[in-house]
Scaffold this active site. Structure first.
Site, short mmCIF file in Angstrom:
data_model
loop_
_atom_site.label_atom_id
_atom_site.label_comp_id
_atom_site.label_asym_id
_atom_site.label_seq_id
_atom_site.Cartn_x
_atom_site.Cartn_y
_atom_site.Cartn_z
N GLY A 31 0.82 -1.22 0.00
CA GLY A 31 0.00 0.00 0.00
C GLY A 31 0.84 1.26 0.00
O GLY A 31 2.02 1.22 -0.34
N HIS A 37 4.43 1.78 -7.92
CA HIS A 37 3.43 0.70 -7.88
C HIS A 37 2.53 0.77 -9.12
O HIS A 37 2.20 -0.25 -9.72
CB HIS A 37 2.53 0.84 -6.65
CG HIS A 37 3.24 0.77 -5.33
ND1 HIS A 37 3.40 1.87 -4.52
CD2 HIS A 37 3.83 -0.25 -4.69
CE1 HIS A 37 4.03 1.51 -3.42
NE2 HIS A 37 4.32 0.24 -3.49
N GLN A 61 7.96 -9.53 7.72
CA GLN A 61 9.16 -9.04 7.05
C GLN A 61 9.78 -7.82 7.74
O GLN A 61 10.75 -7.26 7.25
CB GLN A 61 8.90 -8.76 5.56
CG GLN A 61 8.04 -7.55 5.27
CD GLN A 61 7.66 -7.48 3.81
OE1 GLN A 61 6.92 -8.32 3.29
NE2 GLN A 61 8.17 -6.48 3.11
N MET A 184 11.27 6.40 -6.26
CA MET A 184 10.01 6.54 -5.50
C MET A 184 9.92 5.42 -4.47
O MET A 184 10.28 4.28 -4.75
CB MET A 184 8.82 6.48 -6.45
CG MET A 184 8.72 7.72 -7.26
SD MET A 184 7.12 7.81 -8.04
CE MET A 184 7.35 9.28 -9.00
N ARG A 187 8.41 5.07 1.74
CA ARG A 187 9.12 5.61 2.91
C ARG A 187 9.67 7.02 2.69
O ARG A 187 10.14 7.65 3.63
CB ARG A 187 10.26 4.68 3.32
CG ARG A 187 9.77 3.38 3.95
CD ARG A 187 10.92 2.58 4.55
NE ARG A 187 10.47 1.48 5.36
CZ ARG A 187 10.38 0.20 4.94
NH1 ARG A 187 10.71 -0.12 3.72
NH2 ARG A 187 9.95 -0.74 5.76
P1 AMP Z 1 6.10 -2.31 -1.61
O1 AMP Z 1 4.72 -1.76 -1.48
O2 AMP Z 1 7.18 -1.39 -1.17
O3 AMP Z 1 6.23 -3.70 -1.02
O4 AMP Z 1 6.34 -2.50 -3.17
C1 AMP Z 1 5.48 -3.27 -3.96
C2 AMP Z 1 6.10 -3.48 -5.32
O5 AMP Z 1 6.31 -2.22 -5.95
C3 AMP Z 1 7.49 -4.17 -5.24
O6 AMP Z 1 7.60 -5.10 -6.29
C4 AMP Z 1 8.42 -3.01 -5.42
O7 AMP Z 1 9.66 -3.39 -5.98
C5 AMP Z 1 7.64 -2.13 -6.38
N1 AMP Z 1 8.14 -0.75 -6.32
C6 AMP Z 1 8.30 0.01 -5.22
N2 AMP Z 1 8.83 1.21 -5.54
C7 AMP Z 1 9.04 1.19 -6.88
C8 AMP Z 1 9.58 2.12 -7.82
N3 AMP Z 1 10.03 3.31 -7.45
N4 AMP Z 1 9.63 1.75 -9.10
C9 AMP Z 1 9.18 0.53 -9.52
N5 AMP Z 1 8.66 -0.39 -8.68
C10 AMP Z 1 8.59 -0.07 -7.38
#
Ligand code: AMP
Length: 281
Positions: A31, A37, A61, A184, A187
């Site tokens: 989220g 995303h 995690q 991006m 955090r």
């Molecule tokens: P997260 O919500 O941080 O667990 O991320 C979910 C998915 O989005 C993961 O596969 C991340 O690698 C991807 N993701 C997060 N930030 C980026 C970004 N800046 N560019 C591309 N994919 C991203």
């Protein structure tokens, strides 16, 4: 778009879709959605009949001293963004449903989970591999989408899918960046103005390393030294690591040869930021 909390219900719905011959694309997230995303979701939309996004801040995690409780959560906004991107289903389970009393089973991808981020976040990738396995079992996607922003995570998931003969394909999409190069991340909102500006040093150091290699530099130690100096100038709170590793084994390389992953994790204020690039030496 439907929002489904129940594991059983989403399994029933998707079983029916599968029977109709529809392909399922899946984007797992925690989220606090941003353009990174959304780039995965849009790709999934282009390539599948049904698009499922999961929103689940996975407790297993996070380490005991990490930001699980403070991790940004904004379900209403996330749901609107998903709807705009043409998502069919948001899977939004509770931690209690995912890890009920008596839960005992974990997935561990050996070695790959103990290096880079795994060193300072012990157990992190075990939590990731476990939740992703559970989500794959629940959703049963044909294709699942991950970002190369979390390069180590993507490599581990690909390994796991191959090793455990999971019947799906993994697609890894490029890192989406702000205009000034900062990757991006959910955090990034932890950063104050000064830290936000200083954090651009991460991308600049990666680009400088790439340039250095393209000019013929082979000595990984020298490149890391240059990056460390550039990042230190931005006065981070702490450099967790800057490493150059083989892009498959994740083992450190001394001489740049073939495909290498240049990866770093650096603290600015309350945010531990990660970034990386892949360079062909
Ligand atoms: P997260 O919500 O941080 O667990 O991320 C979910 C998915 O989005 C993961 O596969 C991340 O690698 C991807 N993701 C997060 N930030 C980026 C970004 N800046 N560019 C591309 N994919 C991203």
């Amino acid at each position: 778009m439907k929002i489904i909390k129940s594991i059983k219900k989403i399994q029933q719905i998707l079983a029916k879709e599968r029977l109709k011959g529809r392909s399922i694309g899946f984007v797992p997230t925690m989220g606090a959605l941003h353009e990174g995303h959304l780039s995965l979701i849009r790709q999934a939309r282009r390539e599948n009949d049904i698009v499922v996004v999961s929103i689940f801040v996975n407790p297993t995690q996070f380490g005991p001293k990490e930001d699980f409780k403070k991790y940004p959560r904004n379900f209403k906004k996330d749901a609107l963004l998903c709807e705009k991107c043409g998502v069919d289903f948001i899977f939004y389970p509770d931690a209690k449903a995912m890890y009920p009393k008596g839960y005992k089973t974990y997935v561990n991808v050996e070695d790959l989970g103990n290096v880079l981020c795994g060193k300072s976040r012990p157990g992190h990738f075990k939590g990731v591999a476990t939740v992703v396995t559970k989500l794959f079992n629940i959703i049963g996607p044909d294709l699942a989408y991950f970002g190369s922003k979390d390069a180590q995570q993507a490599i581990i998931i690909k390994r796991m899918v191959e090793d455990l003969n999971m019947p799906l394909k993994i697609k890894v999409m490029p890192t989406v960046r702000e205009k000034d190069g900062l990757a991006m991340s959910s955090r990034n909102i932890y950063l104050n103005k000064k830290e936000r500006k200083a954090a651009t040093a991460l991308f600049h150091s990666l680009k400088a390393a790439e340039k250095f290699i393209k000019k013929g530099e082979k000595d990984a130690g020298k490149i890391i030294h240059l990056m460390r100096r550039m990042i230190q100038e931005a006065q981070p709170k702490k450099i967790d690591y800057i490493e150059i590793v083989d892009a498959q084994s994740l083992l450190p390389v001394k001489k740049i040869k073939g495909k290498v992953l240049i990866a770093l994790a650096v603290w600015f204020g309350k945010a531990r930021l990660i970034d990386n690039i892949i360079v062909h030496g």
